[in-house]
Design a protein around this motif. Structure first.
Motif, PDB file in Angstrom:
ATOM      1  N   THR A  18       3.994 -26.319  -8.764  1.00  0.00           N
ATOM      2  CA  THR A  18       3.968 -24.867  -8.866  1.00  0.00           C
ATOM      3  C   THR A  18       2.570 -24.415  -8.457  1.00  0.00           C
ATOM      4  O   THR A  18       1.646 -25.236  -8.350  1.00  0.00           O
ATOM      5  CB  THR A  18       4.238 -24.410 -10.314  1.00  0.00           C
ATOM      6  OG1 THR A  18       3.178 -24.902 -11.145  1.00  0.00           O
ATOM      7  CG2 THR A  18       5.596 -24.897 -10.812  1.00  0.00           C
ATOM      8  N   VAL A  19       2.392 -23.127  -8.235  1.00  0.00           N
ATOM      9  CA  VAL A  19       1.060 -22.613  -7.898  1.00  0.00           C
ATOM     10  C   VAL A  19       0.094 -22.925  -9.041  1.00  0.00           C
ATOM     11  O   VAL A  19      -1.030 -23.377  -8.819  1.00  0.00           O
ATOM     12  CB  VAL A  19       1.100 -21.100  -7.584  1.00  0.00           C
ATOM     13  CG1 VAL A  19      -0.303 -20.552  -7.396  1.00  0.00           C
ATOM     14  CG2 VAL A  19       1.937 -20.847  -6.333  1.00  0.00           C
ATOM     15  N   GLU A  20       0.540 -22.731 -10.271  1.00  0.00           N
ATOM     16  CA  GLU A  20      -0.313 -23.033 -11.423  1.00  0.00           C
ATOM     17  C   GLU A  20      -0.630 -24.528 -11.497  1.00  0.00           C
ATOM     18  O   GLU A  20      -1.772 -24.923 -11.773  1.00  0.00           O
ATOM     19  CB  GLU A  20       0.364 -22.595 -12.717  1.00  0.00           C
ATOM     20  CG  GLU A  20      -0.502 -22.827 -13.945  1.00  0.00           C
ATOM     21  CD  GLU A  20       0.168 -22.375 -15.226  1.00  0.00           C
ATOM     22  OE1 GLU A  20      -0.256 -22.867 -16.286  1.00  0.00           O
ATOM     23  OE2 GLU A  20       1.096 -21.551 -15.180  1.00  0.00           O
ATOM     24  N   GLY A  21       0.366 -25.363 -11.237  1.00  0.00           N
ATOM     25  CA  GLY A  21       0.150 -26.809 -11.240  1.00  0.00           C
ATOM     26  C   GLY A  21      -0.819 -27.243 -10.155  1.00  0.00           C
ATOM     27  O   GLY A  21      -1.639 -28.152 -10.359  1.00  0.00           O
ATOM     28  N   THR A  22      -0.743 -26.595  -9.002  1.00  0.00           N
ATOM     29  CA  THR A  22      -1.664 -26.894  -7.908  1.00  0.00           C
ATOM     30  C   THR A  22      -3.081 -26.540  -8.325  1.00  0.00           C
ATOM     31  O   THR A  22      -4.022 -27.299  -8.083  1.00  0.00           O
ATOM     32  CB  THR A  22      -1.271 -26.119  -6.642  1.00  0.00           C
ATOM     33  OG1 THR A  22       0.075 -26.446  -6.298  1.00  0.00           O
ATOM     34  CG2 THR A  22      -2.173 -26.446  -5.480  1.00  0.00           C
ATOM     35  N   TRP A  23      -3.241 -25.385  -8.939  1.00  0.00           N
ATOM     36  CA  TRP A  23      -4.562 -24.953  -9.398  1.00  0.00           C
ATOM     37  C   TRP A  23      -5.138 -25.962 -10.397  1.00  0.00           C
ATOM     38  O   TRP A  23      -6.294 -26.356 -10.305  1.00  0.00           O
ATOM     39  CB  TRP A  23      -4.461 -23.567 -10.028  1.00  0.00           C
ATOM     40  CG  TRP A  23      -5.737 -23.093 -10.626  1.00  0.00           C
ATOM     41  CD1 TRP A  23      -5.970 -22.821 -11.930  1.00  0.00           C
ATOM     42  CD2 TRP A  23      -6.961 -22.811  -9.947  1.00  0.00           C
ATOM     43  NE1 TRP A  23      -7.266 -22.410 -12.110  1.00  0.00           N
ATOM     44  CE2 TRP A  23      -7.897 -22.396 -10.901  1.00  0.00           C
ATOM     45  CE3 TRP A  23      -7.362 -22.900  -8.616  1.00  0.00           C
ATOM     46  CZ2 TRP A  23      -9.203 -22.054 -10.584  1.00  0.00           C
ATOM     47  CZ3 TRP A  23      -8.673 -22.553  -8.295  1.00  0.00           C
ATOM     48  CH2 TRP A  23      -9.569 -22.137  -9.261  1.00  0.00           C
ATOM     49  N   ARG A  24      -4.310 -26.411 -11.336  1.00  0.00           N
ATOM     50  CA  ARG A  24      -4.770 -27.394 -12.331  1.00  0.00           C
ATOM     51  C   ARG A  24      -5.153 -28.712 -11.665  1.00  0.00           C
ATOM     52  O   ARG A  24      -6.144 -29.351 -12.041  1.00  0.00           O
ATOM     53  CB  ARG A  24      -3.692 -27.630 -13.375  1.00  0.00           C
ATOM     54  CG  ARG A  24      -3.516 -26.464 -14.303  1.00  0.00           C
ATOM     55  CD  ARG A  24      -2.464 -26.754 -15.334  1.00  0.00           C
ATOM     56  NE  ARG A  24      -2.275 -25.587 -16.195  1.00  0.00           N
ATOM     57  CZ  ARG A  24      -1.422 -25.534 -17.178  1.00  0.00           C
ATOM     58  NH1 ARG A  24      -0.660 -26.582 -17.442  1.00  0.00           N
ATOM     59  NH2 ARG A  24      -1.314 -24.449 -17.906  1.00  0.00           N
ATOM     60  N   LEU A  26      -6.239 -29.180  -8.568  1.00  0.00           N
ATOM     61  CA  LEU A  26      -7.509 -28.996  -7.864  1.00  0.00           C
ATOM     62  C   LEU A  26      -8.684 -28.971  -8.844  1.00  0.00           C
ATOM     63  O   LEU A  26      -9.717 -29.599  -8.607  1.00  0.00           O
ATOM     64  CB  LEU A  26      -7.480 -27.715  -7.029  1.00  0.00           C
ATOM     65  CG  LEU A  26      -6.516 -27.716  -5.850  1.00  0.00           C
ATOM     66  CD1 LEU A  26      -6.496 -26.356  -5.183  1.00  0.00           C
ATOM     67  CD2 LEU A  26      -6.888 -28.793  -4.853  1.00  0.00           C
ATOM     68  N   LYS A  27      -8.535 -28.239  -9.942  1.00  0.00           N
ATOM     69  CA  LYS A  27      -9.608 -28.160 -10.941  1.00  0.00           C
ATOM     70  C   LYS A  27      -9.911 -29.534 -11.537  1.00  0.00           C
ATOM     71  O   LYS A  27     -11.072 -29.882 -11.751  1.00  0.00           O
ATOM     72  CB  LYS A  27      -9.236 -27.183 -12.053  1.00  0.00           C
ATOM     73  CG  LYS A  27      -9.429 -25.729 -11.653  1.00  0.00           C
ATOM     74  CD  LYS A  27      -9.103 -24.794 -12.773  1.00  0.00           C
ATOM     75  CE  LYS A  27     -10.125 -24.927 -13.876  1.00  0.00           C
ATOM     76  NZ  LYS A  27      -9.996 -23.923 -14.918  1.00  0.00           N
ATOM     77  N   ARG A  28      -8.865 -30.318 -11.796  1.00  0.00           N
ATOM     78  CA  ARG A  28      -9.042 -31.653 -12.370  1.00  0.00           C
ATOM     79  C   ARG A  28      -9.888 -32.542 -11.470  1.00  0.00           C
ATOM     80  O   ARG A  28     -10.615 -33.410 -11.926  1.00  0.00           O
ATOM     81  CB  ARG A  28      -7.671 -32.287 -12.586  1.00  0.00           C
ATOM     82  CG  ARG A  28      -7.711 -33.595 -13.335  1.00  0.00           C
ATOM     83  CD  ARG A  28      -6.330 -34.152 -13.601  1.00  0.00           C
ATOM     84  NE  ARG A  28      -5.283 -33.156 -13.422  1.00  0.00           N
ATOM     85  CZ  ARG A  28      -4.030 -33.424 -13.119  1.00  0.00           C
ATOM     86  NH1 ARG A  28      -3.640 -34.662 -12.964  1.00  0.00           N
ATOM     87  NH2 ARG A  28      -3.132 -32.471 -12.958  1.00  0.00           N
ATOM     88  N   HIS A  29      -9.789 -32.316 -10.155  1.00  0.00           N
ATOM     89  CA  HIS A  29     -10.535 -33.121  -9.189  1.00  0.00           C
ATOM     90  C   HIS A  29     -11.832 -32.449  -8.740  1.00  0.00           C
ATOM     91  O   HIS A  29     -12.448 -32.869  -7.770  1.00  0.00           O
ATOM     92  CB  HIS A  29      -9.651 -33.447  -7.992  1.00  0.00           C
ATOM     93  CG  HIS A  29      -8.547 -34.390  -8.343  1.00  0.00           C
ATOM     94  ND1 HIS A  29      -8.738 -35.743  -8.483  1.00  0.00           N
ATOM     95  CD2 HIS A  29      -7.246 -34.168  -8.652  1.00  0.00           C
ATOM     96  CE1 HIS A  29      -7.612 -36.316  -8.827  1.00  0.00           C
ATOM     97  NE2 HIS A  29      -6.686 -35.382  -8.939  1.00  0.00           N
TER      98      HIS A  29
END
Length: 73
Positions: A18-24, A26-29
């Motif tokens: 999901t867009v939210e999952g993608t954001w998470r 990216l932030k994790r990395h």
């Protein structure tokens, strides 16, 4: 974050977020989505043209090793 980032990750790695999952993800990395406000004063157009001709085709190529190495960090 634009949905095109989600789409790009899906196409490169054959996964769906999901867009939210993608954001998470990216932030994790340690990545963030940023949009430049303008062009840098010190921008070198010649270097940009060389990058587009030599590096971009490798980045754009499906499964290109350069992309995978850069994204995997």
């Amino acid at each position: 974050m634009p949905a095109w980032i989600k789409t790009l990750i899906g196409r490169l790695f054959h996964v769906s977020y999901t867009v939210e999952g993608t954001w998470r993800l990216l932030k994790r990395h340690g990545w963030s989505w940023q949009q430049p406000t303008g062009r840098a004063i010190e921008r070198d157009e010649d270097v940009g043209e060389v990058w587009k001709k030599e590096t971009w085709p490798r980045v754009r190529a499906p499964g290109g090793a350069w992309v995978l190495d850069r994204l995997r960090g």
